[in-house]
Scaffold this active site. Structure first.
Site, mmCIF file in Angstrom:
data_model
loop_
_atom_site.group_PDB
_atom_site.id
_atom_site.type_symbol
_atom_site.label_atom_id
_atom_site.label_comp_id
_atom_site.label_asym_id
_atom_site.label_seq_id
_atom_site.Cartn_x
_atom_site.Cartn_y
_atom_site.Cartn_z
ATOM 1 N N VAL A 1 76.867 21.718 56.740
ATOM 2 C CA VAL A 1 76.640 20.396 56.157
ATOM 3 C C VAL A 1 76.670 20.545 54.646
ATOM 4 O O VAL A 1 76.135 21.517 54.101
ATOM 5 C CB VAL A 1 75.282 19.807 56.607
ATOM 6 N N CYS A 2 77.331 19.601 53.976
ATOM 7 C CA CYS A 2 77.347 19.558 52.518
ATOM 8 C C CYS A 2 77.927 20.867 51.951
ATOM 9 O O CYS A 2 78.975 21.319 52.406
ATOM 10 C CB CYS A 2 75.926 19.289 52.018
ATOM 11 N N THR A 3 77.261 21.474 50.972
ATOM 12 C CA THR A 3 77.779 22.702 50.357
ATOM 13 C C THR A 3 77.575 23.921 51.242
ATOM 14 O O THR A 3 77.919 25.036 50.839
ATOM 15 C CB THR A 3 77.140 22.944 48.981
ATOM 16 N N ALA B 1 80.544 16.506 55.456
ATOM 17 C CA ALA B 1 80.436 16.155 54.040
ATOM 18 C C ALA B 1 78.957 16.157 53.634
ATOM 19 O O ALA B 1 78.122 16.763 54.285
ATOM 20 C CB ALA B 1 81.111 14.810 53.796
#
Length: 265
Positions: free
Chosen positions: A153-155, A203
């Site tokens: 998730v995310c970075t 994202a």
């Protein structure tokens, strides 16, 4: 004394009424499901004689709170699922704001074979530290050999990239897309989640919930995934149409990044 007993009785009655209502609702709904799908109404245990998926959710210093906890809210509702917070060491792991900690119940050394591993994102300091941590990278490489799905998730996708686990397509937090492409030679895809083989990247932050509903269908079936989505009432209708970076103004992006930076320890 009488008042104390009366209040206790009221609480007991409320709990019984709520529990009974939920049980009746679940039983009624289950009765209307096709044969063999009643487990989606909330029955714990096994499906078709097999235990559920073993899911390890990684924590590391400076992670963003919703990145792991949003998916856990979804995935822990799957029939027979074994969802565990894992980290380099057992114990509380603090988030990027410093206001909250989540407990890791197992260390990497205590974690057995996993069907799914999930890597959350973090602020700049947390992400970079995770990308440079040999213990995290070695664990991910070992776990990935046997997972059904390796997710982020995310970075968290940058951490997977540092471990050499990304394929040719991925997504990440919108402000990190250039870094993702330049550093790992991966094509950034501006979608809520992207599957490339058994690697699924989401994202930023809230997109982890979208990804986890999709993952729930892969681990079970669409009906179960839909039921879990309803169980957690995931039907987002935000008050503002400002969550898409592709449509945001430069001023709004600048403010968003400043708010993130200022909130992190």
């Amino acid at each position: 004394m009488t008042n104390s007993h009366t209040e206790t009785d009221r609480k007991t009655t409320r709990r019984a009424a709520l529990g009974g209502a939920m049980a009746l609702a679940a039983a009624g709904l289950a009765a209307g499901l096709p044969a063999g799908t009643a487990h989606a109404a909330g029955t714990k245990g096994t499906t078709a004689g097999r235990s559920g998926p073993r899911i390890g959710v990684m924590l590391y210093d400076g992670f963003s709170l919703l990145d792991p906890t949003g998916p856990v809210e979804v995935l822990s509702r799957l029939p027979g699922a074994d969802v565990t917070m894992i980290a380099e060491r057992r114990g509380p792991v603090r988030t990027d704001t410093g206001h909250t900690a989540v407990v890791a119940d197992r260390s990497f050394a205590e974690t057995g074979e996993l069907d799914v591993v999930l890597v959350p994102g973090a602020g700049n300091c947390g992400t970079i530290a995770a990308m440079e941590n040999p213990a995290i990278l070695d664990f991910l490489r070992r776990a990935h050999r046997r997972t059904r799905f390796t997710t982020s998730v995310c970075t968290g996708s940058l951490v997977l990239g540092a471990a050499g686990l990304l394929g040719t397509r991925a997504t990440t937090y919108w402000a990190s897309k250039e870094y993702l492409e330049a550093t790992f030679g991966v094509t950034y895809v501006p979608e809520r989640y992207v599957r490339d083989g058994k690697v699924i990247t989401a994202a930023g932050v809230s997109a982890g919930i979208d990804m986890s509903v999709y993952l729930a269908a892969l681990l079970t079936d669409e009906l179960t995934a839909r039921a879990v989505q309803l169980a957690v009432e995931y039907d987002p209708q935000p008050p503002y149409d400002s969550g898409n970076a592709a449509e945001a103004s430069p001023e709004l992006k600048e403010l968003a990044l400043r708010l993130l930076a200022d909130s992190q320890t």
